[in-house]
Design a protein around this motif. Structure first.
Motif, PDB file in Angstrom:
ATOM      1  N   SER A  69      -7.421  -2.768   5.350  1.00  0.00           N
ATOM      2  CA  SER A  69      -6.828  -1.792   4.432  1.00  0.00           C
ATOM      3  C   SER A  69      -7.856  -0.900   3.752  1.00  0.00           C
ATOM      4  O   SER A  69      -7.486   0.110   3.162  1.00  0.00           O
ATOM      5  CB  SER A  69      -6.019  -2.524   3.351  1.00  0.00           C
ATOM      6  OG  SER A  69      -6.853  -3.399   2.604  1.00  0.00           O
ATOM      7  N   ARG A  70      -9.142  -1.247   3.842  1.00  0.00           N
ATOM      8  CA  ARG A  70     -10.148  -0.493   3.095  1.00  0.00           C
ATOM      9  C   ARG A  70     -11.305   0.003   3.953  1.00  0.00           C
ATOM     10  O   ARG A  70     -11.726   1.149   3.845  1.00  0.00           O
ATOM     11  CB  ARG A  70     -10.711  -1.378   1.959  1.00  0.00           C
ATOM     12  CG  ARG A  70     -11.762  -0.684   1.091  1.00  0.00           C
ATOM     13  CD  ARG A  70     -12.463  -1.664   0.177  1.00  0.00           C
ATOM     14  NE  ARG A  70     -13.081  -2.773   0.893  1.00  0.00           N
ATOM     15  CZ  ARG A  70     -14.242  -2.679   1.554  1.00  0.00           C
ATOM     16  NH1 ARG A  70     -14.898  -1.539   1.594  1.00  0.00           N
ATOM     17  NH2 ARG A  70     -14.738  -3.732   2.179  1.00  0.00           N
ATOM     18  N   LYS A 101      -2.175   3.843   6.517  1.00  0.00           N
ATOM     19  CA  LYS A 101      -1.296   3.071   5.620  1.00  0.00           C
ATOM     20  C   LYS A 101      -0.716   3.952   4.509  1.00  0.00           C
ATOM     21  O   LYS A 101      -0.731   3.595   3.326  1.00  0.00           O
ATOM     22  CB  LYS A 101      -2.056   1.889   5.018  1.00  0.00           C
ATOM     23  CG  LYS A 101      -2.768   0.991   6.028  1.00  0.00           C
ATOM     24  CD  LYS A 101      -1.827   0.007   6.693  1.00  0.00           C
ATOM     25  CE  LYS A 101      -2.551  -0.891   7.672  1.00  0.00           C
ATOM     26  NZ  LYS A 101      -3.346  -1.951   7.057  1.00  0.00           N
TER      27      LYS A 101
END
Length: 265
Positions: A69-70, A101
């Motif tokens: 996610s990062r 996302k």
């Protein structure tokens, strides 16, 4: 000189380990705070048992895009020879969206001209010469950039192009024309010389190459050697780890060094 934040990348070599292990290591590295996760684009191991476990790069990157996610993700580096240029652009755009996302994508399009002859021979690609493969890369990059302009939906951001290699006549000219990031394995004196050559190519093609982020390897280099590269303008540093037992020791120390450097920049 453009001052960029120091970033730490880890290349999780997709060899000698089951995929479940690679997936777990990627999750742990993201939790540790690394900035970029790389794999590589080969079909067989580069080290150790030559017919050992190995997985394909792009499908893995799509899975990592969904899993994470990062962190930014990419290949260090994609082999231009293995896929049609427009297809590469479409694949990159798709992973860009998978990784977004709902926000901005995290895919880095790392690419190079290819060199591992076994990949070519066993998968039926023409190996050619160093020069012909670089010429093919030079032909592909404008097609990739043009395809990104045509795709619907468009990429979520200008996908960063990383070009790997240190060839002074052709590779660095391609870097000057197309790259957002240049990756090499240069030591300090070599890096200083090649940056001068890159600047000359930038003048020839009408580009300020201070826009290009400088990327290199930590490898077995000492802190003093890495600091020398920082002084020359390098800001993205990669640590390579290989299976079956991915060694994460030492990564936390480099992340702490990164944080200290960035706090003082």
């Amino acid at each position: 000189m453009t001052v960029r934040p120091i970033r730490i990348a880890v290349q999780v070599q997709p060899q000698h380990a089951p995929y479940e292990k690679i997936r777990d290591v990627a999750a742990e590295l993201e939790d540790m705070g690394v900035d970029v996760l790389f794999n590589w684009d080969h079909f067989f191991p580069l080290y150790g048992e030559k017919d050992g476990l190995h997985f394909e790069s792009w499908t893995m990157l799509a899975a990592l895009a969904e899993q994470t996610s990062r962190v930014e993700i990419g290949a260090l580096v994609n082999c231009n020879s293995y896929r049609n240029a427009d297809l590469q652009a479409d694949m990159a755009r798709t992973i860009d969206h998978i990784s977004a996302k709902g926000g901005t994508g995290r895919f880095i399009f790392g690419t190079g001209s290819g060199w591992f002859e076994r990949d070519y021979d066993e998968y039926g690609y023409e190996f050619g010469t160093v020069g012909s493969r670089l010429n093919d890369l030079g032909d592909a990059l404008p097609r990739i950039e043009a395809r990104w302009e045509k795709l619907n939906p468009a990429p979520t951001r200008k996908i960063p192009v990383l070009i790997g290699g240190g060839g002074e006549k052709k590779t660095l000219r391609l870097v000057a024309k197309h790259a957002d990031i240049w990756h090499s394995f240069s030591d300090g004196p070599t890096l200083e010389r090649k940056l001068g050559i890159l600047a000359q190519h930038g003048e020839a093609v009408g580009r300020d190459v201070s826009e290009v982020e400088i990327s290199t390897e930590i490898g077995n280099r000492s802190l003093e050697e890495v600091e020398e590269q920082v002084a020359l303008g390098a800001s993205l540093f990669t640590i390579g780890i290989g299976g079956p037992d991915y060694d994460l020791s030492g990564i936390a120390e480099w992340l702490s060094w990164r944080d200290d450097k960035n706090a003082s920049r």
